[in-house]
Design a protein around this motif. Structure first.
Motif, mmCIF file in Angstrom:
data_model
loop_
_atom_site.group_PDB
_atom_site.id
_atom_site.type_symbol
_atom_site.label_atom_id
_atom_site.label_comp_id
_atom_site.label_asym_id
_atom_site.label_seq_id
_atom_site.Cartn_x
_atom_site.Cartn_y
_atom_site.Cartn_z
ATOM 1 N N LEU A 116 9.548 13.874 -13.802
ATOM 2 C CA LEU A 116 10.122 14.786 -12.802
ATOM 3 C C LEU A 116 10.020 14.186 -11.412
ATOM 4 O O LEU A 116 10.966 14.258 -10.615
ATOM 5 N N GLY A 117 8.871 13.581 -11.098
ATOM 6 C CA GLY A 117 8.713 12.931 -9.793
ATOM 7 C C GLY A 117 9.693 11.797 -9.596
ATOM 8 O O GLY A 117 10.214 11.597 -8.487
ATOM 9 N N THR A 118 9.973 11.057 -10.665
ATOM 10 C CA THR A 118 10.935 9.954 -10.577
ATOM 11 C C THR A 118 12.331 10.470 -10.288
ATOM 12 O O THR A 118 13.079 9.885 -9.487
ATOM 13 N N LEU A 119 12.712 11.583 -10.935
ATOM 14 C CA LEU A 119 14.029 12.171 -10.682
ATOM 15 C C LEU A 119 14.157 12.642 -9.238
ATOM 16 O O LEU A 119 15.190 12.412 -8.584
ATOM 17 N N ILE A 120 13.121 13.312 -8.723
ATOM 18 C CA ILE A 120 13.145 13.767 -7.325
ATOM 19 C C ILE A 120 13.211 12.572 -6.381
ATOM 20 O O ILE A 120 13.964 12.568 -5.405
ATOM 21 N N LEU A 121 12.412 11.545 -6.687
ATOM 22 C CA LEU A 121 12.401 10.345 -5.846
ATOM 23 C C LEU A 121 13.757 9.663 -5.833
ATOM 24 O O LEU A 121 14.260 9.261 -4.770
ATOM 25 N N PHE B 214 0.828 -1.211 0.000
ATOM 26 C CA PHE B 214 0.000 0.000 0.000
ATOM 27 C C PHE B 214 0.861 1.260 0.000
ATOM 28 O O PHE B 214 0.514 2.250 -0.660
ATOM 29 N N MET B 215 1.981 1.237 0.711
ATOM 30 C CA MET B 215 2.845 2.420 0.791
ATOM 31 C C MET B 215 3.705 2.597 -0.456
ATOM 32 O O MET B 215 3.971 3.724 -0.878
ATOM 33 N N LEU B 216 4.156 1.491 -1.050
ATOM 34 C CA LEU B 216 5.099 1.576 -2.158
ATOM 35 C C LEU B 216 4.445 1.602 -3.531
ATOM 36 O O LEU B 216 5.057 2.081 -4.496
ATOM 37 N N ALA B 217 3.213 1.108 -3.640
ATOM 38 C CA ALA B 217 2.563 1.019 -4.948
ATOM 39 C C ALA B 217 2.458 2.370 -5.656
ATOM 40 O O ALA B 217 2.770 2.468 -6.853
ATOM 41 N N PRO B 218 2.032 3.458 -4.981
ATOM 42 C CA PRO B 218 1.968 4.756 -5.696
ATOM 43 C C PRO B 218 3.323 5.213 -6.226
ATOM 44 O O PRO B 218 3.407 5.772 -7.333
ATOM 45 N N LEU B 219 4.388 4.977 -5.454
ATOM 46 C CA LEU B 219 5.723 5.366 -5.916
ATOM 47 C C LEU B 219 6.145 4.538 -7.133
ATOM 48 O O LEU B 219 6.725 5.072 -8.086
ATOM 49 N N LEU B 220 5.833 3.266 -7.096
ATOM 50 C CA LEU B 220 6.177 2.409 -8.233
ATOM 51 C C LEU B 220 5.405 2.810 -9.482
ATOM 52 O O LEU B 220 5.949 2.775 -10.592
ATOM 53 N N LEU B 221 4.140 3.220 -9.312
ATOM 54 C CA LEU B 221 3.342 3.647 -10.453
ATOM 55 C C LEU B 221 3.922 4.906 -11.093
ATOM 56 O O LEU B 221 3.903 5.056 -12.323
ATOM 57 N N VAL C 44 6.847 3.718 -13.165
ATOM 58 C CA VAL C 44 6.426 2.931 -14.332
ATOM 59 C C VAL C 44 5.821 3.823 -15.402
ATOM 60 O O VAL C 44 6.188 3.737 -16.589
ATOM 61 N N PHE C 45 4.910 4.728 -15.012
ATOM 62 C CA PHE C 45 4.254 5.572 -16.001
ATOM 63 C C PHE C 45 5.189 6.622 -16.595
ATOM 64 O O PHE C 45 4.912 7.161 -17.663
ATOM 65 N N SER C 46 6.302 6.911 -15.916
ATOM 66 C CA SER C 46 7.258 7.861 -16.495
ATOM 67 C C SER C 46 7.948 7.271 -17.723
ATOM 68 O O SER C 46 8.517 8.013 -18.527
ATOM 69 N N PHE C 47 7.912 5.948 -17.859
ATOM 70 C CA PHE C 47 8.511 5.290 -19.021
ATOM 71 C C PHE C 47 7.454 4.754 -19.992
ATOM 72 O O PHE C 47 7.796 4.086 -20.967
ATOM 73 N N GLY C 48 6.177 5.009 -19.723
ATOM 74 C CA GLY C 48 5.123 4.530 -20.605
ATOM 75 C C GLY C 48 5.039 5.349 -21.880
ATOM 76 O O GLY C 48 5.178 6.573 -21.866
ATOM 77 N N SER C 49 4.787 4.695 -22.992
ATOM 78 C CA SER C 49 4.737 5.385 -24.282
ATOM 79 C C SER C 49 3.422 6.119 -24.517
ATOM 80 O O SER C 49 3.345 6.989 -25.387
ATOM 81 N N SER C 50 2.392 5.801 -23.740
ATOM 82 C CA SER C 50 1.097 6.452 -23.914
ATOM 83 C C SER C 50 0.988 7.655 -22.987
ATOM 84 O O SER C 50 1.544 7.666 -21.887
ATOM 85 N N ASP C 51 0.260 8.690 -23.474
ATOM 86 C CA ASP C 51 0.049 9.857 -22.621
ATOM 87 C C ASP C 51 -1.122 9.669 -21.668
ATOM 88 O O ASP C 51 -1.428 10.558 -20.871
ATOM 89 N N VAL C 52 -1.791 8.523 -21.753
ATOM 90 C CA VAL C 52 -2.868 8.163 -20.826
ATOM 91 C C VAL C 52 -2.304 7.168 -19.828
ATOM 92 O O VAL C 52 -1.821 6.101 -20.213
#
Length: 258
Positions: A235-240, A19-26, A29-37
């Motif tokens: 940007l969030g991934t870089l800060i993290l 529960f604590m780590l899932a949002p950070l992992l998302l 993951v989405f920072s490398f996703g090819s879709s803008d959705v």
């Protein structure tokens, strides 16, 4: 404890960790996703969102401001906090405990309350909001961490080596540079990295203290207000990554003391 109860506790701990780590992992993951959705399944992987982020001129301005603030806070908090820790470590137990409590009050206050208090203080003093006020504000909540870390190291410090150096004719400055500093250097570096990570991660106090421009956390806030695209996740991934990296190095250098 029965095997069933042990497995139940392990399952509960695993679910809490997920529960604590899932949002950070998302975010990563989405920072490398090819879709803008930002939905599953992800059609492919790309680094285009990082290229898009690096192409924004405001990103480099925010990065520069963040570097100025975090490095200044790390240096000032380590120097001032270390001097305070040296004084506290020489006190009797009761005055030392009282001093530690007083120094730690900003650390225990809600960030919003601390930001309002600092904003009122700067307004009364007639100080114009700028990067300087951000640095001064960050010092109020990073120095307690430095004091606790350094004081914990000095609590086990063998002061007889200092007396021996003085008996051999070394001056106070020479004693500090050749004896004290080499011993506590990893702790000081760890405390500096910890204060840098705390400064980088702050949004509430920075938002109140920053007169103009952006730091990386306030840039994230500004980007969220205009729209939501995976470049924000980049940007969030870089800060993290930077926050976790500096915190991990700090904990390793201080050997988890304090």
């Amino acid at each position: 404890m029965t095997a069933l109860a042990r497995h139940g506790l392990n399952l509960a701990a695993g679910l809490a960790l997920l529960f604590m780590l899932a949002p950070l992992l998302l975010v990563v993951v989405f920072s490398f996703g090819s879709s803008d959705v930002m939905t599953f399944p992800i059609p492919g992987l790309t680094v285009d969102w990082y290229r898009k982020l690096f192409a924004r001129t405001e990103f480099w301005g925010a990065l520069r401001s963040t570097a100025i603030v975090s490095l200044s806070v790390a240096l000032a908090a380590t120097v001032i906090g270390s001097m305070a820790a040296v004084v506290i470590s020489r006190m009797r137990p009761k005055p030392a405990a009282a001093s530690t409590l007083l120094f730690g009050l900003p650390m225990m206050m809600p960030p919003l309350v601390l930001a309002l208090a600092l904003l009122s203080a700067f307004a009364v003093a007639g100080v114009k909001l700028s990067l300087l006020t951000v640095i001064l504000a960050h010092l109020t909540f990073t120095m307690p961490f430095v004091i606790l870390i350094v004081a914990a190291r000095l609590r086990d410090f063998d002061y007889t080596v200092l007396d021996s150096a003085r008996d051999l004719g070394a001056s106070p400055l020479t004693t500090f540079l050749t004896v004290t500093f080499p011993i506590i250097r990893p702790t000081l570096l760890g405390a500096a990295l910890m204060s840098m990570a705390l400064s980088l991660d702050d949004f509430v106090i920075t938002f109140f203290m920053l007169g103009g421009g952006n730091t990386l956390p306030t840039l994230v806030w500004g980007m969220l207000r205009t729209g939501l695209d995976p470049s924000i996740n980049a940007l969030g991934t870089l800060i993290l990554a930077f926050t976790l990296g500096t915190s991990a190095i700090a904990l390793w250098l201080t050997r988890f003391r304090g």
